[in-house]
Every structure is written in structure tokens, then in C-alpha cells.
Design a protein around this motif. Structure first.
Motif, mmCIF file in Angstrom:
data_model
loop_
_atom_site.group_PDB
_atom_site.id
_atom_site.type_symbol
_atom_site.label_atom_id
_atom_site.label_comp_id
_atom_site.label_asym_id
_atom_site.label_seq_id
_atom_site.Cartn_x
_atom_site.Cartn_y
_atom_site.Cartn_z
ATOM 1 N N TYR A 1 3.528 11.570 5.582
ATOM 2 C CA TYR A 1 3.474 10.113 5.491
ATOM 3 C C TYR A 1 2.373 9.671 4.517
ATOM 4 O O TYR A 1 2.563 8.767 3.707
ATOM 5 N N ASP A 2 1.243 10.357 4.579
ATOM 6 C CA ASP A 2 0.099 9.974 3.730
ATOM 7 C C ASP A 2 0.370 10.184 2.245
ATOM 8 O O ASP A 2 -0.206 9.513 1.405
ATOM 9 N N ASN B 1 0.824 -1.214 0.000
ATOM 10 C CA ASN B 1 0.000 0.000 0.000
ATOM 11 C C ASN B 1 0.854 1.259 0.000
ATOM 12 O O ASN B 1 0.411 2.318 -0.415
ATOM 13 N N HIS B 2 2.057 1.157 0.577
ATOM 14 C CA HIS B 2 2.828 2.360 0.851
ATOM 15 C C HIS B 2 4.225 2.252 0.258
ATOM 16 O O HIS B 2 4.830 1.187 0.266
ATOM 17 N N TRP B 3 4.735 3.393 -0.246
ATOM 18 C CA TRP B 3 6.068 3.400 -0.851
ATOM 19 C C TRP B 3 7.136 2.952 0.149
ATOM 20 O O TRP B 3 8.081 2.265 -0.202
ATOM 21 N N GLY C 1 2.821 -0.090 6.466
ATOM 22 C CA GLY C 1 1.595 0.385 5.821
ATOM 23 C C GLY C 1 0.776 -0.710 5.155
ATOM 24 O O GLY C 1 -0.240 -0.430 4.527
ATOM 25 N N ASP D 1 7.029 0.717 2.228
ATOM 26 C CA ASP D 1 6.931 -0.710 2.551
ATOM 27 C C ASP D 1 7.731 -1.592 1.603
ATOM 28 O O ASP D 1 7.942 -2.768 1.882
ATOM 29 N N TYR E 1 1.428 6.989 0.145
ATOM 30 C CA TYR E 1 0.613 5.813 -0.178
ATOM 31 C C TYR E 1 0.654 5.666 -1.687
ATOM 32 O O TYR E 1 0.517 6.652 -2.422
#
Length: 505
Positions: free
Chosen positions: A310-311, A27-29, A73, A31, A314
Motif C-alpha cells: 500500500y505504501d 497523496n495516494h494513487w 489516503g 485516491d 503514495y
């Protein structure tokens, strides 16, 4: 161009590289599976290589051909066909989760060895020349921490200082500062330096179940600086995240009405300064530098007024119209706090205790707490680096990426903290990474040396390159073009040739 003849060694970088495994996607860069890459400078030539970190996480995911290890994430689930007992057990085992060893953030040197680091209790030893993945080290075997930072400090003897959080250990949640010695006693040469790890001090968390998130800490000659920000992890939510089918990232919350507390630990006595210092709510990731002057501690950080950064990362936000669509609601601001440690005990309430020339203030309140307001040095820089020989000392220069309202850098900058002047390097459709300063061997001044950065181009057909700038003038000395697909990375370090132990040793 031409590279300086003295530039011999390896620039080692780390960051997320693989975001899709089989049919599953993170979901998240932040990760993605860790991809190491290196530029080796040898006699005026540059050699490139890259390799995925062969972590247990990588091996399990590749073998299963899907994401089976949870990242911050992205929550991963075991095979749904397992029986009810196996399911119940896996729910329980996730309460204090077995974290990932996908160490994708930075590189750390401990003793003669180099490690890929993330923010969990695991680090992975690597060979900096071949990028091979070696043994896994679990901090938890040596110190009771569940998470640790990726931004350690090194003292003049080469010891590593780092911080980690111990979650509800013996009924307490605390932040631990620990030291990894640079060498072990002669008679124990076979043992690792981690066996001699020592806890320097512990700071109790203001809340048992809501410890502060932090990405780095500060250091001066005599003090450690730890900032407890109101950007916190909810432990109860984290323990139930797996059952609720949400990611651990959703258990982080920022409270904008709260305070940010400063803790100063005396490095000699290992005790915290008893006076309570605080500022308004903020979110920050990177300390730049800190030093002492006339009874004050001065520290520079890059802060935000919210946690939108942080958001942004995603992956659903990182599409092709990324630059138009993704805007920070808070621009990174370089703040300088000036904290009077040696302040007059009888100072008048509401008086500013800062006696240095600065617009930063520290005001004494009725209850004895001291409320600090920063001086704003500049805006729009991130991923700051300094000449590390000046770490903990009075300094002038920050090398950083320049970001405006979008979180992806378009330029790199050199900022003079004293004159507030800024130099830039930027070209159309270029996305540089964190700049790393390398001092020249006979450096007389703080900015004698070069700045290295990897630059990715917008068009995948344009090859990426390594850029070498003269750190003084910020003019280009040369670039090495690499005919591969290169990823945007996070952090890294330059290892001078003489710091490499040869294979025969």
C-alpha cells in the motif's frame, strides 16, 4: 493482427485517473478520481472510449476546483473561513465518516445493470455502452455496512454475493455476507434488486474496535471463505483522524506477531464451521480460487509478509526513478491452503490432518485449533484472474500480472497450478494491466479463449494498446493501438454482446 470473429462485447475497465484538482493533489494513487474506459469489439474492429465517473465526489471537487471530499489516503478540509460552529460540526460528522462515492476499483453486474464499485458503502450505476454515470446506490440503506468489497462473487443463478463490515453497530463489529438477487418478482419489476437484498450470515469481528481489512473473499460449491487477517483498521483512530489531520490510511496497522484466522461458512445452513483454523500473520488482497476435494477445502491466495504494498503507491514514491527507488520488502507469493473440514475428531495432537497429496499441512493443536501451513505455488504474480466458469471448482489456470520487487507489472503470465509451468507475455517498456480471460463460445477446455489486457508504454509518446492473446498458447493474436493518454487501471470485466440489454429494452 486478427481478432476471433466470436469476440463481440465490451471490455470495461476502472481505475484512478485524475490526481490533481486545481492546486490540490491527492497523496495516494488509489485516491484519484475514477476514470472508466472501454474497448468495444464489433465485427473484428475495436472502438475505444473513456469518461470520468461523474460521482458526487467528482462534481464537488471540480466545482470547488480543489479536493473537498476525503479519500482513503487524503484527508480533505472544508473552507477554513467557516465559523467555529460549522467547524465543530464538521469534526463530529467525520467520526463515522460520510464516505466518498468515487468508485474507482472495479465493475459489478447486478441484475441487468452494471455498477462502478469502490470499498465504501456507495456504488454508482453506469451505462456500459456510453460510460454515463447514473444513480448512486447506498448499501447502507439495505444492509448495515460501512465498507464493502469490490470483488463480489456471482452464483450459478447470477445472484451477487458480497461482504461488508458493520462497524460498532448495536455495540458489535461484524462482517456481513449479503446476497443481491439477479431478478425481482414479476409484480415488483419497478423496484431495484437491492430492495430484496438479504444478509446470508454474519461473522463477529475478533475485536470490537479493530476489524480486519479485506479486499476479497473465497467461495466453493458449499462454503464461503473469509480470512480475518491481522491487518486492521483502528476505529478510534479513524474517528479522530479528521481532528488530528491525518488520513484514514494511517489508521491501518499490521501486527506481524498475530495470527490470521480462517472462517468457513456453510452456504446451506448459513452457519460457520465451529473448528478454529489459523495460519501465521500475513497481508493479502486477492483470492484466486477455491474448491472442495475429499472433505478438504483448497484455496489459493496471493499473500505478503507485510503491508509495504500500500505504501508503494503514495504519489511521492511514484516519481521518474520509480523502478529504482520503490522496492517491495515482501514479494507476492501464491499460497495454497488445504484445510481438512471432515477431519477425524480423535486425531492425535500434532498430527497433520491433510490426507491429499500436497505439501500444505494442517496440524491439530492441544486446544483443538488447527494450524495451517500453505504449499507455495509460485512467486511474483498479482491481479489474478481465472476462467470464471471454474470459480469454486477444481481448476488449472491463473492469468495474472507479473511483478518482481516493484509493484508495477512488467509482464502478464499464465500459471498452471498443477504442473507449475508459467507462460509469459512481455515487451520492453510495456506495463500491462490485469489480464481478463474471455472463454470462446464452444470452449471444451479451461483455457479455450482469449486474454485481454491494456498496455501502457513508458514513453508518453508511444501510444498504449489493447492486447489480445490466445489463452492456450499465450501468443499474440492482435493489438488495437489507441491514440490517447491511457491510465494504468485496476480491475474490470468483459461483457459479452448478449449480456447487454439494448437501449430499447
Amino acid at each position: 493482427g486478427q481478432l476471433p470473429t466470436w469476440l463481440q462485447g465490451i471490455l470495461l475497465r476502472n481505475g484512478p485517473g485524475m490526481h490533481t484538482i486545481g492546486d490540490s493533489k491527492y497523496n495516494h494513487w488509489f485516491d484519484g478520481l475514477a476514470l472508466l474506459h472501454s474497448f468495444t469489439f464489433k465485427n473484428g474492429e475495436v472502438y475505444y472510449r473513456s469518461k470520468y465517473l461523474r460521482s458526487d465526489t467528482y462534481n464537488c471537487n471540480i466545482e470547488a476546483n480543489r479536493i473537498v471530499v476525503s479519500e482513503f489516503g487524503t484527508m480533505a478540509y472544508p473552507d477554513p473561513c467557516k465559523n467555529i460552529f460549522a467547524k465543530a460540526f464538521s469534526y463530529l460528522s467525520h467520526t463515522i465518516p460520510e464516505f466518498t462515492d468515487n468508485c474507482l476499483i472495479n465493475i459489478m453486474k447486478a441484475g441487468d445493470d452494471f455498477y462502478a464499485t469502490g470499498e465504501t458503502n456507495f456504488i454508482r450505476k453506469i451505462n456500459p455502452e456510453t460510460l454515463e454515470t447514473l444513480e448512486k446506490v447506498d448499501y447502507n440503506k439495505y444492509v448495515a455496512v460501512n465498507v464493502a468489497t469490490s470483488h463480489p462473487h456471482y452464483d450459478s443463478d447470477g445472484n451477487v454475493l458480497n461482504m461488508g463490515t458493520s462497524i460498532v453497530d448495536k455495540g458489535k463489529t461484524k462482517y456481513l455476507l449479503f446476497k443481491i438477487p439477479s431478478s425481482v418478482p414479476e409484480q415488483e419489476k419497478k423496484k431495484s434488486c437491492f430492495k430484496h437484498l438479504e444478509v446470508v450470515c454474519s461473522i463477529p469481528s475478533r475485536s470490537l474496535l479493530h476489524p480486519s481489512y479485506y479486499h476479497s473473499f473465497g467461495i466453493t460449491e458449499n462454503y464461503i471463505i473469509f480470512i480475518e487477517q491481522p491487518f486492521r483498521l483502528d476505529i478510534v483512530k479513524m474517528a479522530t483522524a479528521y481532528i488530528r489531520g491525518v488520513s484514514w490510511a494511517s489508521c491501518l496497522a499490521f501486527n506481524k506477531d498475530d495470527k490470521t484466522w480462517f472462517h468457513f461458512i456453510d452456504r446451506k445452513t448459513k452457519k460457520e464451521v465451529p473448528t478454529k483454523f489459523y495460519t501465521d500473520a500475513m497481508v493479502f488482497f486477492h483470492h484466486i480460487n477455491a474448491y472442495e476435494e475429499d472433505g478438504h477445502i483448497i484455496f489459493d491466495i496471493i499473500a505478503y509478509t507485510d503491508n509495504s504494498l500500500y505504501d508503494m503507491f503514495y504519489l511521492k514514491n511514484l516519481g521518474k526513478d520509480f523502478e529504482e527507488n520503490v522496492k517491495l520488502t515482501s514479494i507476492p507469493t501464491c499460497k495454497r491452503f488445504v484445510v481438512p473440514l471432515q477431519c477425524d475428531k480423535d486425531a492425535v495432537v500434532d498430527s497433520n490432518l491433510v490426507t491429499l497429496p500436497s505439501t500444505a499441512t494442517a496440524v491439530k493443536e492441544k486446544d483443538g485449533n488447527i494450524y495451517c501451513q500453505p504449499e507455495i505455488l509460485c512467486e511474483g504474480i498479482e491481479l489474478p484472474r481465472i476462467n470464471y466458469d471454474y470459480n469454486g471448482k477444481k481448476y488449472k489456470y491463473v492469468f495474472a500480472t507479473q511483478v518482481q520487487w516493484s509493484p508495477v507489472p512488467t509482464k502478464i503470465a499464465k500459471f498452471n497450478t498443477q504442473t507449475k509451468e508459467m507462460l509469459h507475455w512481455g515487451q520492453d517498456n510495456c506495463w500491462p494491466s490485469e489480464p481478463v480471460f474471455v472463454p470462446s463460445p464452444d470452449a471444451k477446455e479451461e483455457d479455450d479463449g482469449v486474454v485481454l489486457t491494456c498496455v501502457v508504454k513508458t514513453d508518453p509518446k508511444d501510444p498504449p494498446f489493447l492486447l489480445v492473446l490466445d489463452a492456450k498458447t499465450f501468443t499474440e493474436l492482435g493489438r488495437a493501438t489507441v491514440n490517447v493518454e491511457m491510465h494504468m487501471d485496476l480491475h474490470g470485466m468483459f461483457i459479452p454482446q448478449q449480456a447487454m440489454k439494448t437501449e430499447t429494452e
